[in-house]
Design a protein around this motif. Sequence first.
Motif, short mmCIF file in Angstrom:
data_model
loop_
_atom_site.label_atom_id
_atom_site.label_comp_id
_atom_site.label_asym_id
_atom_site.label_seq_id
_atom_site.Cartn_x
_atom_site.Cartn_y
_atom_site.Cartn_z
N GLY A 152 12.93 -0.52 -4.13
CA GLY A 152 13.21 0.89 -3.92
C GLY A 152 11.93 1.71 -3.89
N TYR A 153 10.85 1.09 -3.46
CA TYR A 153 9.51 1.68 -3.43
C TYR A 153 9.50 3.03 -2.72
CZ TYR A 153 4.46 1.65 -2.10
OH TYR A 153 3.13 1.94 -1.90
N HIS A 158 10.42 12.19 1.05
CA HIS A 158 10.92 12.70 2.33
C HIS A 158 9.84 12.61 3.40
CE1 HIS A 158 14.70 14.03 0.63
NE2 HIS A 158 14.03 14.62 -0.34
N GLY A 159 8.93 11.67 3.22
CA GLY A 159 7.87 11.47 4.20
C GLY A 159 7.04 10.26 3.81
N THR A 161 3.70 9.79 3.79
CA THR A 161 2.41 9.98 3.12
C THR A 161 2.62 10.24 1.63
OG1 THR A 161 1.48 10.91 5.15
CG2 THR A 161 0.28 11.30 3.10
N CYS A 162 2.09 9.34 0.81
CA CYS A 162 2.24 9.45 -0.64
C CYS A 162 0.99 8.94 -1.34
CB CYS A 162 3.42 8.62 -1.15
SG CYS A 162 5.05 9.07 -0.51
N THR A 163 0.61 9.59 -2.42
CA THR A 163 -0.41 9.03 -3.30
C THR A 163 0.25 7.94 -4.15
OG1 THR A 163 0.07 10.57 -5.10
CG2 THR A 163 -1.51 11.28 -3.41
N GLN A 164 -0.56 7.15 -4.84
CA GLN A 164 0.00 6.12 -5.71
C GLN A 164 0.82 6.73 -6.84
OE1 GLN A 164 0.19 2.74 -5.31
NE2 GLN A 164 -0.55 3.39 -3.29
N GLN A 165 0.38 7.90 -7.34
CA GLN A 165 1.17 8.56 -8.38
C GLN A 165 2.51 9.00 -7.82
OE1 GLN A 165 0.35 8.86 -11.71
NE2 GLN A 165 2.49 9.53 -11.88
N GLN A 166 2.51 9.48 -6.59
CA GLN A 166 3.78 9.88 -5.97
C GLN A 166 4.68 8.67 -5.73
OE1 GLN A 166 1.99 11.99 -2.65
NE2 GLN A 166 2.72 13.96 -3.43
N GLY A 327 10.71 6.64 3.50
CA GLY A 327 10.16 6.57 2.16
C GLY A 327 8.65 6.45 2.19
N CYS A 328 8.04 6.43 1.01
CA CYS A 328 6.58 6.33 0.95
C CYS A 328 6.07 5.13 1.74
CB CYS A 328 6.14 6.19 -0.51
SG CYS A 328 6.29 7.71 -1.48
N HIS A 329 4.99 5.34 2.49
CA HIS A 329 4.31 4.27 3.22
C HIS A 329 5.25 3.47 4.12
CE1 HIS A 329 1.44 4.52 -0.46
NE2 HIS A 329 1.15 5.45 0.44
N HIS A 330 6.13 4.20 4.79
CA HIS A 330 7.05 3.61 5.76
C HIS A 330 8.00 2.61 5.10
CE1 HIS A 330 8.22 3.46 9.91
NE2 HIS A 330 8.19 2.15 9.94
N HIS A 331 8.56 3.00 3.97
CA HIS A 331 9.55 2.18 3.27
C HIS A 331 10.94 2.82 3.39
CE1 HIS A 331 6.13 0.07 1.56
NE2 HIS A 331 6.97 -0.82 1.05
#
Length: 360
Positions: A152-153, A158-159, A161-166, A327-331
């Motif tokens: 569930g990464y 809602h996009g 682009t995410c930082t590792q903390q996000q 999801g984050c990083h195309h998940h």
Amino acid sequence: MKSLRAAAAAALLALLAAAPAAAQAPQPLPVHVGGRAIANPDGSRTFGWPAVYIEGRFHGTAVSVSVETRDDRLQLLIDGTPKALLIQPGSASLTIAGLAPGDHVVRLEKITESQSGGSRFIGFTPAAGSIALPPAARARQIEFIGDSYTVGYGNLSHGETCTQQQVHDLTDSQQAFGPLVARALGADYRVNAFSGYGVVRNYNGTSAGQSLPLIYPRLKPDDATHVEGDRGAWQPQVIVINLGTNDWSTPLHAGEAWPDKDALAADYRAKYVAFARTVMALQPQAHLILMGSDLFFDQVERIAATLNQDARNPVVTLHFGGLDMDGCHHHLSIKDDRTEAAALQALLDQHPDYWNGAKP
């Protein structure tokens, strides 16, 4: 003098006998653990795999939970309703009071992925005067083995682009497709998944020497010293494997173990078949479902065909695709997880015999 002392002693004994017994401190509730965990000598449980949950039952109006975390997010629910989100590292003790008198289910859920560290559950303690009730295990059991899609990464994003903390904060493993379909079917579940890991090749060719099949036996993904000795009460009727995205999503680099895609494919199929047979030997009653996307579904179909040459129970496949991947990083997004859960449930609805008569 002796008679006076004897009389005083007798009177004191009589008073002690007549005094009400001191109230005993409430004892921790017996619990049901969903997912793998290390049972510690003091009765606590250490856990690290995604979507672990711990449940207890009691008759009363209040209950406390005690935990220790490093960077996990843990959700506390009473009777299925979220009551608190524990997000601060360290030791924590929280009491939920003012419940209506009666029977209640208290549940602690792990919602983030922790590839190292994890958390320690110390106990549920009901208020004084409460009655501990036995936890209720479910007759249906289903296991999910996979990678970040199964984790569930970043599915709350809602996009892309995410930082590792996000990624950490926007991951909710309890809303991934596995737990969604398990709860819909009234089944206990395990999620043994690790972001970035594949069968023979990890994401972008990194982390050489590690793989999901290698860490699968561990009670905690970063702890090689504690492995599952026997299946015990965990005997799932269904095991869903979704492995291959990390093996296939990036091009081979110079210096990797495979000179070309054909060599990678042959190694992937051989290791996948060996792993699946190991899982089937551990859980001979289970029905296997192998998931795959366009990237590697042809390989999954060939693997299922090989397994079906001597499988005790037929191995089936499930293709997934046409998803938003927001999801984050195309998940997978939450919407995608719901789509995958619906597809998997539809497949299981076609095979009611898989449950061997176990009712939800």
